[in-house]
Design a protein around this motif. Structure first.
Motif, PDB file in Angstrom:
ATOM      1  N   MET A   1       0.826  -1.198   0.000  1.00  0.00           N
ATOM      2  CA  MET A   1       0.000   0.000   0.000  1.00  0.00           C
ATOM      3  C   MET A   1       0.868   1.260   0.000  1.00  0.00           C
ATOM      4  SD  MET A   1      -3.495  -0.695   2.060  1.00  0.00           S
ATOM      5  CE  MET A   1      -2.848  -0.599   3.721  1.00  0.00           C
TER       6      MET A   1
ATOM      7  N   LEU B   1      11.058  -7.317   0.862  1.00  0.00           N
ATOM      8  CA  LEU B   1      10.201  -8.227   0.093  1.00  0.00           C
ATOM      9  C   LEU B   1      10.673  -8.285  -1.357  1.00  0.00           C
ATOM     10  CD1 LEU B   1       6.598  -7.302   1.320  1.00  0.00           C
ATOM     11  CD2 LEU B   1       8.263  -8.837   2.356  1.00  0.00           C
TER      12      LEU B   1
ATOM     13  N   HIS C   1       9.351  -3.278   3.266  1.00  0.00           N
ATOM     14  CA  HIS C   1       8.835  -3.530   1.917  1.00  0.00           C
ATOM     15  C   HIS C   1       9.964  -3.903   0.962  1.00  0.00           C
ATOM     16  CE1 HIS C   1       5.903  -0.481   3.556  1.00  0.00           C
ATOM     17  NE2 HIS C   1       5.088  -1.440   3.194  1.00  0.00           N
TER      18      HIS C   1
ATOM     19  N   GLY D   1       4.757 -10.128   3.918  1.00  0.00           N
ATOM     20  CA  GLY D   1       5.561 -10.069   5.135  1.00  0.00           C
ATOM     21  C   GLY D   1       4.972 -10.842   6.296  1.00  0.00           C
TER      22      GLY D   1
ATOM     23  N   VAL E   1      11.110  -7.208   9.309  1.00  0.00           N
ATOM     24  CA  VAL E   1      12.224  -6.258   9.379  1.00  0.00           C
ATOM     25  C   VAL E   1      11.913  -5.258  10.492  1.00  0.00           C
ATOM     26  CG1 VAL E   1      13.546  -4.490   8.149  1.00  0.00           C
ATOM     27  CG2 VAL E   1      12.758  -6.546   6.940  1.00  0.00           C
TER      28      VAL E   1
ATOM     29  N   LYS F   1       5.245  -9.866   9.201  1.00  0.00           N
ATOM     30  CA  LYS F   1       4.777  -8.873  10.181  1.00  0.00           C
ATOM     31  C   LYS F   1       3.258  -8.926  10.279  1.00  0.00           C
ATOM     32  CE  LYS F   1       3.852  -4.695   9.445  1.00  0.00           C
ATOM     33  NZ  LYS F   1       2.582  -3.918   9.342  1.00  0.00           N
ATOM     34  N   ASP F   2       2.638  -9.157   9.132  1.00  0.00           N
ATOM     35  CA  ASP F   2       1.175  -9.328   9.075  1.00  0.00           C
ATOM     36  C   ASP F   2       0.875 -10.819   8.990  1.00  0.00           C
ATOM     37  OD1 ASP F   2       1.950  -6.638   7.501  1.00  0.00           O
ATOM     38  OD2 ASP F   2       0.060  -6.340   8.576  1.00  0.00           O
TER      39      ASP F   2
ATOM     40  N   TYR G   1      -3.738   8.000   5.404  1.00  0.00           N
ATOM     41  CA  TYR G   1      -2.689   6.997   5.146  1.00  0.00           C
ATOM     42  C   TYR G   1      -1.628   7.633   4.247  1.00  0.00           C
ATOM     43  CZ  TYR G   1      -0.644   2.392   4.693  1.00  0.00           C
ATOM     44  OH  TYR G   1       0.210   1.320   4.769  1.00  0.00           O
TER      45      TYR G   1
ATOM     46  N   LEU H   1       9.079  -2.453  11.580  1.00  0.00           N
ATOM     47  CA  LEU H   1       8.813  -1.348  10.655  1.00  0.00           C
ATOM     48  C   LEU H   1       7.382  -1.463  10.161  1.00  0.00           C
ATOM     49  CD1 LEU H   1      12.088  -1.225   8.527  1.00  0.00           C
ATOM     50  CD2 LEU H   1      11.465   0.144  10.529  1.00  0.00           C
ATOM     51  N   SER H   2       6.702  -0.342  10.050  1.00  0.00           N
ATOM     52  CA  SER H   2       5.336  -0.293   9.554  1.00  0.00           C
ATOM     53  C   SER H   2       5.061   1.120   9.059  1.00  0.00           C
ATOM     54  CB  SER H   2       4.341  -0.657  10.663  1.00  0.00           C
ATOM     55  OG  SER H   2       3.019  -0.538  10.204  1.00  0.00           O
ATOM     56  N   SER H   3       4.302   1.217   7.969  1.00  0.00           N
ATOM     57  CA  SER H   3       4.013   2.549   7.418  1.00  0.00           C
ATOM     58  C   SER H   3       3.354   3.439   8.467  1.00  0.00           C
ATOM     59  CB  SER H   3       3.098   2.427   6.202  1.00  0.00           C
ATOM     60  OG  SER H   3       3.703   1.622   5.208  1.00  0.00           O
ATOM     61  N   ARG H   4       2.547   2.827   9.326  1.00  0.00           N
ATOM     62  CA  ARG H   4       1.814   3.610  10.323  1.00  0.00           C
ATOM     63  C   ARG H   4       2.720   4.128  11.449  1.00  0.00           C
ATOM     64  NH1 ARG H   4      -2.558  -0.238   8.939  1.00  0.00           N
ATOM     65  NH2 ARG H   4      -4.371   0.977   8.228  1.00  0.00           N
TER      66      ARG H   4
ATOM     67  N   GLY I   1      10.561 -12.567   6.400  1.00  0.00           N
ATOM     68  CA  GLY I   1      10.712 -12.268   7.817  1.00  0.00           C
ATOM     69  C   GLY I   1      10.482 -10.797   8.149  1.00  0.00           C
TER      70      GLY I   1
ATOM     71  N   HIS J   1       9.119   1.362   3.186  1.00  0.00           N
ATOM     72  CA  HIS J   1      10.240   1.351   4.125  1.00  0.00           C
ATOM     73  C   HIS J   1      11.072   0.107   3.890  1.00  0.00           C
ATOM     74  CE1 HIS J   1       7.778  -1.548   6.275  1.00  0.00           C
ATOM     75  NE2 HIS J   1       6.831  -0.643   6.460  1.00  0.00           N
TER      76      HIS J   1
END
Ligand SMILES: Nc1ncnc2c1ncn2[C@@H]1O[C@H](COP(=O)(O)OP(=O)(O)OP(=O)(O)O)[C@@H](O)[C@H]1O
Ligand SMILES: CC(C)(CO)[C@@H](O)C(=O)[O-]
Ligand code: BAL
Length: 278
Positions: free
Chosen positions: A30, A40, A37, A147, A176, A149-150, A71, A184-187, A174, A34
Motif C-alpha cells: 500500500m 520483500l 517492503h 511479510g 524487518v 509482520k502481518d 494513510y 517497521l510499519s508505514s503507520r 521475515g 520502508h
C-alpha cells in the motif's frame, strides 16, 4: 522502472517476461515504503528474475473510523525506492480502475479472518482477500511475497491462494525491525517521539513472553503479564496478546512447534501489531 495502471497492462508485462523464460515475483503493497517492503523485493529476487510491485491503498480494507484519508502516500518517492531495490515494474492503479462502477463482488475466506485482528477490524480481511485475489489474478506471477509482520494476513492469503487455485506460490518474508526492535510499519509515521519510545514495549513484551513461555511458565499468566506491560507503557488499548497455532491461528494453552505469540495494541492513534515464533 515502468509504471502501469491497468490490470491488462500488468498481465501483458508479466506474460512477456514469462514468454522469455523469466520467473516473475510480485510484491503487493500500500506504498509509504520502508526497508520492510524493500526486503520483500529482495526476497522476490531470490525466487525470480524480475520483480513487479504494486502500490494501492485499498479502501475496502479500511474501516469507517480508520485512517484511509490520512494513510501516507508518496508514489514518486516509493518508485525511487523500488528502483533502488531492483524492482523493474510498478503497478499503481486508481481506485476507479480497481473498483469500477458496478463492482459487486468480494472474496471471503472462512474462519481465519474472524480471529485476532478480525475481531476488532470487522470486514478488514474481506477487503484484503478481495484486493489480493484481484492483484494475483492480474499479475499471474510465479511467486508473490508477503511479510510475516502481518502474520494473520499471510495465513489468510496462503489459504485463499490454495483454495482458489490462483497459481502463484505465496512466499513469507521475515519481519524487518528498526534498530531498537520495533517492527517497521508505514503507520509508525503517525507516532510522536514519545509514543515511538513507548511503542518499544510491544516487541519487548513479546520477547519477554517468548522467554517466559520457553521456561514452562503458565501461558495465561504470561500473556496477562504482557498485556499489563503494554498498558503500563501507555498503550491506550490492547486488542490482544495471544499464543496461537501458526497455521490455524487457534488459541493455544501450551507452546507447540509452529506456535506464535501475537499482539496488537493502540499507541495514541496508531494501531501496532507484532508477532514472534515461540
Ligand atoms: N516490517 C516489515 N517486515 C516484513 N514485511 C513487512 C513489514 N512491514 C510491512 N511488510 C509487508 O509489506 C507488505 C505491504 O504492507 P503495507 O503496505 O500494509 O505496509 P505496512 O508497513 O504493513 O503498513 P501498515 O502500517 O498499514 O501496516 C505486506 O506484505 C506486509 O506484511
Ligand atoms: C496485502 C496488501 C497490499 C493488500 O492491500 C495490504 O494488506 C498490505 O500492504 O499488507
Ligand atoms: N499491512 C497491513 C495493512 C492494513 O492494516 O490495512
Amino acid at each position: 522502472m515502468a509504471i502501469v495502471r491497468t490490470p491488462a497492462a500488468l498481465t501483458a508485462a508479466v506474460a512477456a517476461w514469462q514468454r522469455d523464460g523469466l520467473r516473475v515475483a510480485f510484491v503487493p503493497t500500500m506504498g509509504a515504503l520502508h526497508a520492510g517492503h524493500l526486503a520483500l523485493v529482495t526476497e522476490g529476487l531470490r525466487h525470480a528474475d524480475r520483480v513487479v510491485a504494486s502500490i494501492f491503498v485499498n479502501p475496502k480494507q479500511f474501516g469507517p473510523a480508520e485512517d484511509l484519508d490520512r494513510y501516507p502516500r508518496d508514489e514518486a518517492g516509493d518508485a525511487a525506492k523500488l528502483v533502488g531495490a531492483g524492482c523493474t515494474l510498478l503497478y499503481a492503479p486508481s481506485v476507479e480502475t480497481m473498483y469500477p462502477p458496478g463492482f459487486a463482488s468480494f472474496v471471503r475466506v472462512a474462519g481465519l479472518p474472524d480471529l485476532l485482528c478480525g475481531r476488532v477490524r470487522p470486514g478488514h480481511f474481506d477487503g484484503v482477500a478481495t484486493v489480493v485475489s484481484k492483484l494475483l489474478a492480474a499479475a499471474r506471477a510465479d511467486v508473490a511475497v508477503f511479510g510475516e509482520k502481518d502474520w494473520q494476513q499471510l495465513a489468510i492469503i496462503r489459504r485463499m491462494a490454495a483454495d482458489l487455485d490462483l497459481g502463484t506460490q505465496i512466499i513469507g518474508a521475515g519481519i524487518v525491525r528498526d534498530s531498537d526492535g520495533l517492527a517497521l510499519s508505514s503507520r509508525n509515521l503517525y507516532l510522536t517521539p514519545d509514543e515511538r519510545q513507548r511503542a518499544l514495549a510491544l516487541p519487548r513484551a513479546l520477547a519477554t513472553a517468548q522467554a517466559t513461555l520457553r521456561t514452562g511458565e503458565p501461558v495465561a499468566a504470561t500473556l496477562a503479564a504482557a498485556s499489563t506491560a503494554l498498558a503500563a507503557a501507555g498503550f491506550a488499548r490492547v486488542d490482544y496478546v495471544e499464543l496461537v497455532d501458526g497455521e490455524t491461528l487457534g488459541a493455544l494453552d501450551a507452546p507447540v512447534p509452529g506456535a506464535r505469540i501475537m499482539a496488537a495494541a493502540v499507541m495514541g492513534t496508531t494501531r501496532l501489531i507484532d508477532n514472534l515464533a515461540i
